[in-house]
Scaffold this motif. Structure first.
Motif, PDB file in Angstrom:
ATOM      1  N   LYS A  90       0.903  -1.142  -0.050  1.00 45.02           N
ATOM      2  CA  LYS A  90       0.084   0.159  -0.072  1.00 45.02           C
ATOM      3  C   LYS A  90       0.971   1.438  -0.203  1.00 45.02           C
ATOM      4  CE  LYS A  90      -4.047   0.308   0.489  1.00 45.02           C
ATOM      5  NZ  LYS A  90      -5.106   0.477  -0.411  1.00 45.02           N
ATOM      6  N   LEU A  91       2.031   0.987   0.394  1.00 42.15           N
ATOM      7  CA  LEU A  91       3.074   2.390   0.420  1.00 42.15           C
ATOM      8  C   LEU A  91       4.164   2.300  -0.082  1.00 42.15           C
ATOM      9  CD1 LEU A  91       3.084   1.926   4.660  1.00 42.15           C
ATOM     10  CD2 LEU A  91       1.409   3.635   2.992  1.00 42.15           C
ATOM     11  N   VAL A  92       4.849   1.191  -0.976  1.00 38.93           N
ATOM     12  CA  VAL A  92       5.974   1.303  -1.676  1.00 38.93           C
ATOM     13  C   VAL A  92       5.845   1.060  -3.008  1.00 38.93           C
ATOM     14  CG1 VAL A  92       7.132   1.009   0.488  1.00 38.93           C
ATOM     15  CG2 VAL A  92       6.672  -1.149  -0.957  1.00 38.93           C
ATOM     16  N   PRO A  93       6.758   1.676  -3.668  1.00 35.15           N
ATOM     17  CA  PRO A  93       6.507   1.025  -5.226  1.00 35.15           C
ATOM     18  C   PRO A  93       6.988  -0.365  -5.375  1.00 35.15           C
ATOM     19  CG  PRO A  93       7.876   2.960  -4.975  1.00 35.15           C
ATOM     20  CD  PRO A  93       7.669   2.500  -3.526  1.00 35.15           C
ATOM     21  N   ALA A  94       6.503  -0.914  -6.481  1.00 32.50           N
ATOM     22  CA  ALA A  94       6.957  -2.394  -6.664  1.00 32.50           C
ATOM     23  C   ALA A  94       8.369  -2.596  -6.961  1.00 32.50           C
ATOM     24  CB  ALA A  94       6.296  -2.904  -8.239  1.00 32.50           C
ATOM     25  N   ALA A  95       9.188  -1.880  -7.269  1.00 33.13           N
ATOM     26  CA  ALA A  95      10.558  -2.037  -7.302  1.00 33.13           C
ATOM     27  C   ALA A  95      11.160  -2.412  -6.113  1.00 33.13           C
ATOM     28  CB  ALA A  95      11.428  -0.910  -8.054  1.00 33.13           C
ATOM     29  N   HIS A  96      10.710  -1.687  -4.832  1.00 29.10           N
ATOM     30  CA  HIS A  96      11.019  -1.922  -3.618  1.00 29.10           C
ATOM     31  C   HIS A  96      10.727  -3.460  -3.179  1.00 29.10           C
ATOM     32  CE1 HIS A  96      11.817   2.564  -1.950  1.00 29.10           C
ATOM     33  NE2 HIS A  96      11.952   2.199  -3.427  1.00 29.10           N
ATOM     34  N   GLY A  97       9.866  -3.733  -3.483  1.00 30.67           N
ATOM     35  CA  GLY A  97       9.217  -5.138  -3.194  1.00 30.67           C
ATOM     36  C   GLY A  97      10.007  -6.216  -3.821  1.00 30.67           C
ATOM     37  N   ALA A  98      10.442  -5.877  -5.186  1.00 29.23           N
ATOM     38  CA  ALA A  98      11.222  -6.830  -5.813  1.00 29.23           C
ATOM     39  C   ALA A  98      12.597  -6.877  -5.079  1.00 29.23           C
ATOM     40  CB  ALA A  98      11.430  -6.203  -7.293  1.00 29.23           C
ATOM     41  N   ILE A  99      13.100  -5.898  -4.700  1.00 27.16           N
ATOM     42  CA  ILE A  99      14.354  -5.952  -3.902  1.00 27.16           C
ATOM     43  C   ILE A  99      14.201  -6.720  -2.736  1.00 27.16           C
ATOM     44  CG2 ILE A  99      16.330  -4.493  -2.952  1.00 27.16           C
ATOM     45  CD1 ILE A  99      15.945  -2.582  -5.173  1.00 27.16           C
ATOM     46  N   GLY A 259      10.995  -5.102 -11.301  1.00 28.49           N
ATOM     47  CA  GLY A 259      11.294  -3.510 -11.036  1.00 28.49           C
ATOM     48  C   GLY A 259      11.353  -2.845 -12.081  1.00 28.49           C
ATOM     49  N   LEU A 260      12.096  -3.333 -13.413  1.00 27.16           N
ATOM     50  CA  LEU A 260      11.690  -2.495 -14.673  1.00 27.16           C
ATOM     51  C   LEU A 260      10.675  -2.427 -15.102  1.00 27.16           C
ATOM     52  CD1 LEU A 260      15.354  -3.657 -16.019  1.00 27.16           C
ATOM     53  CD2 LEU A 260      14.620  -1.509 -15.065  1.00 27.16           C
ATOM     54  N   ALA A 261       9.678  -3.445 -15.024  1.00 28.12           N
ATOM     55  CA  ALA A 261       8.350  -3.652 -15.561  1.00 28.12           C
ATOM     56  C   ALA A 261       7.550  -2.659 -14.858  1.00 28.12           C
ATOM     57  CB  ALA A 261       7.803  -5.085 -15.479  1.00 28.12           C
ATOM     58  N   ALA A 262       7.657  -2.423 -13.570  1.00 26.63           N
ATOM     59  CA  ALA A 262       6.748  -1.580 -12.761  1.00 26.63           C
ATOM     60  C   ALA A 262       6.768  -0.206 -13.472  1.00 26.63           C
ATOM     61  CB  ALA A 262       7.286  -1.403 -11.384  1.00 26.63           C
ATOM     62  N   TRP A 273      19.628   5.565  -8.385  1.00 23.12           N
ATOM     63  CA  TRP A 273      19.659   4.665  -7.225  1.00 23.12           C
ATOM     64  C   TRP A 273      18.990   3.494  -7.325  1.00 23.12           C
ATOM     65  CZ3 TRP A 273      23.686   5.409  -4.312  1.00 23.12           C
ATOM     66  CH2 TRP A 273      24.527   6.867  -4.004  1.00 23.12           C
ATOM     67  N   LEU A 274      17.647   3.569  -7.901  1.00 25.24           N
ATOM     68  CA  LEU A 274      16.979   2.363  -7.622  1.00 25.24           C
ATOM     69  C   LEU A 274      17.361   1.075  -8.839  1.00 25.24           C
ATOM     70  CD1 LEU A 274      14.403   1.082  -6.641  1.00 25.24           C
ATOM     71  CD2 LEU A 274      12.971   2.046  -8.172  1.00 25.24           C
ATOM     72  N   LEU A 275      17.734   1.680  -9.856  1.00 26.13           N
ATOM     73  CA  LEU A 275      18.473   0.788 -10.781  1.00 26.13           C
ATOM     74  C   LEU A 275      19.633  -0.043 -10.405  1.00 26.13           C
ATOM     75  CD1 LEU A 275      18.144  -0.197 -13.729  1.00 26.13           C
ATOM     76  CD2 LEU A 275      19.230   1.703 -14.650  1.00 26.13           C
ATOM     77  N   ALA A 276      20.520   0.868  -9.704  1.00 25.54           N
ATOM     78  CA  ALA A 276      21.671   0.417  -9.307  1.00 25.54           C
ATOM     79  C   ALA A 276      21.401  -0.735  -8.224  1.00 25.54           C
ATOM     80  CB  ALA A 276      22.474   1.640  -8.423  1.00 25.54           C
ATOM     81  N   GLY A 277      20.707  -0.180  -7.355  1.00 22.25           N
ATOM     82  CA  GLY A 277      20.140  -1.428  -6.297  1.00 22.25           C
ATOM     83  C   GLY A 277      19.514  -2.582  -6.961  1.00 22.25           C
ATOM     84  N   LEU A 278      18.780  -2.674  -8.032  1.00 18.27           N
ATOM     85  CA  LEU A 278      18.031  -3.616  -8.743  1.00 18.27           C
ATOM     86  C   LEU A 278      19.304  -4.748  -9.266  1.00 18.27           C
ATOM     87  CD1 LEU A 278      15.138  -2.157 -10.369  1.00 18.27           C
ATOM     88  CD2 LEU A 278      14.928  -3.924  -8.883  1.00 18.27           C
ATOM     89  N   VAL A 279      20.304  -3.737  -9.953  1.00 20.27           N
ATOM     90  CA  VAL A 279      21.548  -4.698 -10.678  1.00 20.27           C
ATOM     91  C   VAL A 279      22.369  -5.364  -9.280  1.00 20.27           C
ATOM     92  CG1 VAL A 279      23.555  -4.335 -11.836  1.00 20.27           C
ATOM     93  CG2 VAL A 279      21.689  -3.121 -12.368  1.00 20.27           C
ATOM     94  N   PHE A 280      22.712  -4.568  -8.247  1.00 20.93           N
ATOM     95  CA  PHE A 280      23.249  -5.114  -7.298  1.00 20.93           C
ATOM     96  C   PHE A 280      22.790  -6.406  -6.524  1.00 20.93           C
ATOM     97  CE2 PHE A 280      25.982  -1.322  -6.739  1.00 20.93           C
ATOM     98  CZ  PHE A 280      27.180  -1.664  -6.755  1.00 20.93           C
TER      99      PHE A 280
END
Length: 303
Positions: A90-99, A259-262, A273-280
């Motif tokens: 309810k509070l965070v973007p999908a990419a955060h959930g992916a990580i 994360g990218l599909a979101a 920063w988010l893209l770097a987090g997804l890669v790492f």
């Protein structure tokens, strides 16, 4: 007789697993952006899964229903996980959930094994865990710098992190206690529904009337069938054909794909920063899935 667990079939099963688990993150965030409450989405998930699995549960005995370990797994991996993950979305973007969900699992499982059973991760896996930690730091950096304005996002991240911890504990205990995946799939669905649905019906707020019927059908069918039943069967099929290491390496694609599909599907921004987090995180999960990884049941992705 020819082995029916062919490599091609294994890769197709792995691709299906990655697609369903990536879709889980996107569909959960879509539900989180709607008027549905977290309780609504969990009720739709558990109710659908329990209804579909009930005809296949004749071999679940009274002894199983008296097994306190099975009930603990159901409450942790079914109810607690579901409450936290849907509240977080309810509070965070999908990419955060992916990580924080599939991406963080190797890190958390290693931590749970260390804390509960004194099993230190081997040196090869430590490299992957360091990469995952670097990815989490990349994601946290903009929100920590923003201060109070990022309170909702940080609270959502804390909820998603809590759900990921719950799933890691569930995975480790399921492996330690040696329950068969098919038994766990059915018992967790039924026991979680029995524990949660009466409380939901009597006490918890609802937003079912505030969304279109199509949203209810989408959440019920996808959450109750896709990650709960189909993805587990495909995952086991992939492991049988490819082995846990190659399957784990393919599963490490989930964080970056979801994360990218979101961005195009949900209109969510992907910062540097988010893209770097997804890669790492994806590279770390890939390293952690190499031959020194934990057993099959501990690799199961949180859904």
């Amino acid at each position: 007789m020819q082995n029916r667990h062919t490599p091609l079939g294994g890769y197709l099963a792995a691709a299906g697993t990655v697609a369903i688990w990536s879709g889980f993150i996107l569909i959960s965030r879509l539900g989180g952006k709607s008027a549905l409450t977290p309780w609504d989405i969990l009720a739709l998930r558990l109710g659908t899964a329990a209804l579909l699995l009930l005809p296949f549960c004749r071999d679940i005995t009274a002894g199983h229903w008296r097994d306190l370990r099975l009930w603990l797994l159901a409450l942790v991996g079914g109810v607690l996980y579901g409450v936290l993950v849907y509240a977080g979305f309810k509070l965070v973007p999908a990419a955060h959930g992916a990580i924080l969900l599939p991406g963080l699992q190797p890190f958390l499982i290693a931590g749970v094994l260390w804390l509960l059973f004194g099993e230190r991760p081997p040196a090869g896996r430590m490299l992957g865990l360091i990469a995952i930690a670097a990815g989490i730091a990349c994601v946290a950096r903009p929100y920590l710098a923003a201060g109070g304005g990022a309170g909702d996002v940080l609270a959502g991240d804390a909820l998603i992190l809590g759900s990921s911890v719950a799933w890691a504990v569930y995975s480790v205990l399921a492996r330690r206690w040696g329950y068969a995946p098919w038994l766990l799939t059915r018992f967790v669905a039924l026991a979680s529904a029995a524990a949660f649905l009466p409380v939901y019906a009597l006490l918890l707020p609802k937003g079912l009337a505030e969304v279109p019927a199509g949203m209810l059908v989408l959440q019920g069918l996808y959450q109750g069938i896709g990650p709960t039943i189909v993805a587990m069967l495909l995952f086991l099929r992939a492991v049988a054909a490819l082995g846990p290491e190659r399957t784990g390496a393919l599963i490490s694609l989930v964080p970056v794909l979801a994360g990218l599909a979101a961005a195009p599907l949900l209109g969510e921004a992907v910062s540097g920063w988010l893209l770097a987090g997804l890669v790492f995180v994806s590279l770390g999960a890939l390293q952690a899935a190499r031959p020194q990884t934990v057993s099959l049941r501990s690799q199961a992705c949180p859904t």
